[in-house]
Design an enzyme around this catalytic site. Structure first.
Site, short mmCIF file in Angstrom:
data_model
loop_
_atom_site.label_atom_id
_atom_site.label_comp_id
_atom_site.label_asym_id
_atom_site.label_seq_id
_atom_site.Cartn_x
_atom_site.Cartn_y
_atom_site.Cartn_z
N GLU A 63 91.04 84.72 52.88
CA GLU A 63 92.26 84.61 52.08
C GLU A 63 92.12 85.49 50.84
O GLU A 63 93.04 86.19 50.45
CB GLU A 63 92.52 83.15 51.69
CG GLU A 63 93.86 82.96 50.97
CD GLU A 63 94.23 81.51 50.67
OE1 GLU A 63 93.68 80.59 51.31
OE2 GLU A 63 95.06 81.29 49.78
N ARG A 104 94.72 71.37 44.35
CA ARG A 104 94.89 70.62 45.59
C ARG A 104 93.96 69.40 45.63
O ARG A 104 94.32 68.36 46.19
CB ARG A 104 94.68 71.51 46.82
CG ARG A 104 95.13 70.88 48.11
CD ARG A 104 95.11 71.85 49.29
NE ARG A 104 96.32 72.64 49.39
CZ ARG A 104 97.47 72.21 49.96
NH1 ARG A 104 97.54 71.00 50.50
NH2 ARG A 104 98.52 72.98 50.00
N GLU A 159 95.09 72.60 58.65
CA GLU A 159 94.08 71.95 57.83
C GLU A 159 93.97 70.44 57.96
O GLU A 159 92.87 69.90 57.90
CB GLU A 159 94.32 72.31 56.36
CG GLU A 159 94.16 73.79 56.11
CD GLU A 159 94.66 74.18 54.72
OE1 GLU A 159 95.89 74.20 54.49
OE2 GLU A 159 93.82 74.45 53.85
#
Ligand code: LUZ
Ligand code: MOS
Length: 742
Positions: free
Chosen positions: A221, A299, A699
């Site tokens: 990423e 997160r 995920e």
């Protein structure tokens, strides 16, 4: 799939090598922290076959590749902050020559004291970004009224992505100072943007293309960027194609992994097991630069309470700067670390109350209209439904009894079971990233090309989008080709990440297909002399009120072309209704949540400290699954990957250097230690918030595997009935033995 199994699928390193290709070898810091006193490149430069040495002073633009915070140079200049930090890149006519040249580089350092421990960094005020605190109510006013308060520490380690394809990039000079970059990245636009900044050329001169990746899991990423920028820099300066690929050991040693977390928890409950208050502090080991750490911490905060409703909550997150290679995105993106902490607290409390943890889990699951600590309500909670279904479908109480019976009969081999309820928020927490584009083109023979911003990395996003396009256009999937991801065709893409690839790119593709379908239906209605509302396209046939006509997809496309109707369409999709206010730490950052519950069974050999995960069963909320096989594959892969993180994958550092840099020393689960896995999709689940009522899959299932940790602990407790209050993963045999007989 056939080409995968035959080894015919092409990755970056398999692309045709141009005649004049140069190969790169990256020279990195050999100390974790210090000043660069001198850098001697002369011997390397004079080595036959070496064409150039790239260093900071050759960068035309900025020596900066930071994503969220501008704190990461492409090449170190005056100081180094982790072992493995790039200092130079040798370009030569062969890989071997480049490596020989690299060995001839000489650096003198003045070493400075390194910090590896996140708590020590926090104490020294070495933080990557400001501390964040998410609060609801006030736990301090609640502790006194609790029947039980447990406190402790929970720790999880680093995890290597182990994508099959290591980091790779091939950069090709184009006419007029342009570049074509074939990068193994999840984030083509990020590569384009950062190449533009480092080379100081406009983004429209840079084409980034991704055919597919051999796995990524978050590891590409942000961390595919440096190698792409180095290759681009070489290609730009020398006007020669440049390829950089990392060797496996090099890749493990110098690229980022899942963040290790060291956390404190405090949980207050009443005697019935209702959680009244919860407090946690996460010390995230961010490594030497920010990379995506602040987003990952965000997160973590959002997943602090997993699938539970807790009235009074205070969560604090410290992103700690240490002298290790910057840690990065990895499937779950901070959520698994947070979920491990609250599940540890629940396990701890269950021991104190003398009940199975499942009793506490069940009591506290989110109900309809409960809210998360960040303020967002849960409109459709499937937490309770999936928990109940998992308990009944997999006969959980019977399993507990059988396990007890097994443990009574066996002295040295013990079994344990655990339930793992999960909750995962879908959307990039950074709201602006939630957008996607698609470009659909129908050719005059009726064949169709679909372009989106999604990157295929083995997760099956392309087959899913192909299916969506086929359903929308009303033609067989075989008529549709999923094109390479290319920044010239789809600009300004977000990384394929956050489990959102199929959701948002699929929706964009659907919107573009709808535009074309409407045009074609209008055209068909004209030909057939009926109103458009009566016309439909199904499996390549044109129907009027469900009756077949002489028109086919192919003939309709042909006549539309002759009528000069536009056969291509572009669309952009951005989910509505998401927002977040960081100053208040309140908002609705997610489009929806994914729920589910797993049952995990483990067996421990109490003499040897070895363990086996026997079985993993899950009831998973996939909405209306776009593809059962793909989704099942993601569930199974996620579970096994998390079992590895929890039980066997131990990243060993020695003075900042990774010791476990190959598969002999870093143990990932193989097929022989994978458990039997059974996954059931939650019945009648529909999701109005995503494409064709589906739910994201990438995920969430990783979180199930965390249950393996607690299943093993329960087996250990069956051997030695003593309260366990140390929560630290991975459960290597050494750790298991110390829990068995300390
Ligand atoms: N990447 C990102 C992610 O930039 N933001 C996110 O929220 C996210 N979540 C999961 C995985 N990657
Ligand atoms: Mo990510 S952890 O690249 O979805």
């Amino acid at each position: 799939m056939k080409s995968h199994t035959r080894g015919e699928t092409l990755y970056v390193d398999d692309l045709n090598e141009p005649e004049d290709l140069l190969f790169g070898a990256v020279f990195v810091s050999s100390i974790p922290h210090g000043k660069i006193k001198s850098l001697d490149l002369s011997k390397a430069k004079n080595h036959p076959g070496v064409k150039a040495l790239l260093t900071a002073d050759q960068i035309p633009g900025e020596n900066q590749i930071g994503n969220i915070i501008m704190d990461e140079p492409l090449f170190a200049e005056k100081s180094v902050h982790f072992m493995g930090q790039p200092i130079a890149c040798v370009l030569a006519k062969s890989k071997e020559t480049a490596l020989q040249g690299r060995d001839l580089i000489h650096v003198e350092y003045v070493a400075q004291p390194p910090v590896f421990d996140p708590r020590e960094a926090a104490e020294k005020g070495e933080l990557i970004s400001p501390v964040r605190t998410l609060v609801r109510g006030n736990p301090d006013l609640v502790w006194d009224s609790c029947d039980l308060v447990v406190e402790g520490k929970a720790e999880t380690g680093a995890q290597e992505h182990l994508y099959l394809e290591t980091q790779a990039c091939l950069a090709l000079p184009q006419e007029g100072d342009g570049l074509k970059i074939c990068s193994a990245t999840q984030a083509p636009t990020a590569v384009q943007r950062i190449v533009s900044k480092v080379l100081k050329i406009p983004m429209n001169r840079i084409e980034v293309e991704v055919r597919r990746l051999g796995g990524a899991f978050g590891g590409k990423e942000d961390q595919a960027t440096p190698w792409a920028v180095m290759a681009a820099l070489g290609a730009y300066l020398l006007k020669k194609p440049v390829k950089i690929t990392l060797h496996r050991e090099e890749d493990i040693k110098i690229t980022g992994k899942r963040h290790p977390y060291s956390s404190d928890y405090k949980m207050g409950l009443n005697r019935d097991g209702v959680i009244l208050a919860y407090e946690a502090a996460y010390y995230q080991n961010a490594g030497a630069a920010a990379d995506l750490s602040p987003a990952i911490m965000e997160r973590s905060l959002f997943h602090a309470t997993n699938a539970y409703a807790i009235p009074d909550v205070r969560i604090t997150g410290y992103s700690c700067k240490t002298n290790l290679p910057p840690f990065t995105a990895f499937r779950g993106f901070g959520a698994p670390q947070a979920v491990f902490v609250i599940e540890s607290a629940i396990h701890h409390a269950a021991q104190a109350l003398g009940v199975d943890a499942s009793k506490i889990q069940k009591k506290n699951l989110l109900k309809e209209n409960d809210a998360f600590p960040y303020g967002m309500g849960v409109k459709r909670s499937n937490a309770r439904r999936s928990f109940k279904e998992a308990q009944s479908i997999f006969a959980f109480s019977k399993l507990l009894k059988e396990t007890n019976r097994f443990n009574k009969r066996n002295r040295l081999v013990k079994r344990g079971v655990a339930l793992a309820p999960i909750c995962f928020g879908i959307s990039f927490t950074n709201t602006f990233l939630n957008q996607a584009g698609a470009l659909v083109q129908v050719y005059t023979d009726g064949s169709v090309s679909v372009n989106t911003g999604a990157v295929e990395m083995g997760q099956g996003v392309n087959p899913k989008i192909q299916k969506i396009a086929a359903l929308t256009l009303g033609i067989p999937e075989q008529r549709i080709l999923m094109e390479r991801t290319n920044t010239k065709r789809i600009p300004n893409t977000s990384p394929t990440a956050a489990s959102s690839g199929a959701d948002i790119n699929g929706m964009a593709a659907m919107l573009a297909c709808e535009i074309i379908r409407k045009r074609l239906i209008r055209c068909a209605a004209e030909e057939l002399g009926v109103v458009p509302a009566l016309v439909s396209i199904n499996r390549g046939k044109i129907l009027v009120e469900d009756n077949s006509t002489d028109l086919t997809w192919e003939s309709l496309v042909q006549s539309a072309y002759l009528k000069r109707i536009n056969l291509s369409a572009q669309a952009h999709f951005a989910p509505k209704g998401i927002h977040y206010d960081k100053a208040l730490e309140k908002g609705a950052p997610f489009t929806y949540h994914v729920f589910g519950t797993a049952v995990i069974q483990a067996e421990v050999d109490c003499l040897r400290g070895t363990l086996r995960i026997l079985k993993a069963q899950a009831v998973h909320d996939a909405g209306k699954s776009l593809d059962h096989n793909i989704d099942q594959g993601q569930i199974e892969g996620g579970i096994v990957q998390a079992i590895g993180w929890m039980t066997s994958e131990e990243m060993v550092y020695c003075n900042g250097e990774i010791q476990s840099c190959n598969l002999g020393t870093y143990k990932v689960p193989d097929i022989h230690c994978a458990p039997e896995i059974e996954s059931v999709f939650l019945r009648d689940s529909q999701n109005p918030k995503a494409v064709l009522k589906s739910k994201a899959i990438g995920e969430p299932p990783f979180l199930y595997g965390i249950g393996s940790y607690f299943a093993v602990l329960n087996a250990i407790r069956a051997f030695r009935n003593q309260t366990i209050t140390r929560y630290g993963a991975p459960l290597t045999p050494e750790r298991v033995l110390s829990l068995l007989c300390d």
